[in-house]
Design a protein around this motif. Structure first.
Motif, mmCIF file in Angstrom:
data_model
loop_
_atom_site.group_PDB
_atom_site.id
_atom_site.type_symbol
_atom_site.label_atom_id
_atom_site.label_comp_id
_atom_site.label_asym_id
_atom_site.label_seq_id
_atom_site.Cartn_x
_atom_site.Cartn_y
_atom_site.Cartn_z
ATOM 1 N N LYS A 223 0.847 -1.180 0.000
ATOM 2 C CA LYS A 223 0.000 0.000 0.000
ATOM 3 C C LYS A 223 0.895 1.246 0.000
ATOM 4 O O LYS A 223 2.089 1.162 0.260
ATOM 5 C CB LYS A 223 -0.907 -0.009 1.223
ATOM 6 N N LEU A 224 0.329 2.386 -0.289
ATOM 7 C CA LEU A 224 1.114 3.616 -0.381
ATOM 8 C C LEU A 224 1.776 3.992 0.941
ATOM 9 O O LEU A 224 2.798 4.677 0.948
ATOM 10 C CB LEU A 224 0.253 4.771 -0.896
ATOM 11 N N ASP A 225 1.226 3.531 2.062
ATOM 12 C CA ASP A 225 1.834 3.811 3.366
ATOM 13 C C ASP A 225 2.876 2.750 3.755
ATOM 14 O O ASP A 225 3.270 2.674 4.900
ATOM 15 C CB ASP A 225 0.766 3.955 4.451
ATOM 16 N N THR A 226 3.278 1.930 2.823
ATOM 17 C CA THR A 226 4.314 0.875 2.915
ATOM 18 C C THR A 226 3.866 -0.405 3.618
ATOM 19 O O THR A 226 4.660 -1.322 3.764
ATOM 20 C CB THR A 226 5.637 1.365 3.568
ATOM 21 N N ARG A 227 2.606 -0.515 4.025
ATOM 22 C CA ARG A 227 2.122 -1.777 4.599
ATOM 23 C C ARG A 227 1.975 -2.815 3.499
ATOM 24 O O ARG A 227 1.501 -2.515 2.406
ATOM 25 C CB ARG A 227 0.767 -1.586 5.286
ATOM 26 N N LYS A 228 2.388 -4.045 3.808
ATOM 27 C CA LYS A 228 2.234 -5.159 2.873
ATOM 28 C C LYS A 228 0.847 -5.763 3.046
ATOM 29 O O LYS A 228 0.348 -5.896 4.168
ATOM 30 C CB LYS A 228 3.279 -6.242 3.143
ATOM 31 N N ILE A 229 0.228 -6.125 1.930
ATOM 32 C CA ILE A 229 -1.083 -6.768 1.971
ATOM 33 C C ILE A 229 -1.082 -7.956 1.007
ATOM 34 O O ILE A 229 -0.285 -8.008 0.069
ATOM 35 C CB ILE A 229 -2.217 -5.790 1.598
#
Length: 58
Positions: free
Chosen positions: A10-16
């Motif tokens: 995601k744009l906030d660097t969280r992996k999904i």
């Protein structure tokens, strides 16, 4: 064997993890937007081409 999930950022660097069967559309606008079956939109860092390549690797 076809991939069943994609690991994306995601744009906030969280992996999904996204179930590929839920993906309806992927567009570059200029950010990459994934639209899921229920209409939910995900903005991810990976480019349209990177996602395509991930799906082809199967």
């Amino acid at each position: 064997m076809q991939k069943s999930v994609l690991m994306l950022t995601k744009l906030d660097t969280r992996k999904i993890l996204v179930n590929v069967q839920n993906i309806q559309l992927v567009e570059a606008n200029p950010d990459t937007v994934i639209i899921l079956g229920g209409g939910k939109k995900l903005l991810v860092k990976e480019s349209l081409e990177e996602i395509y390549d991930m799906l082809q690797e199967g």
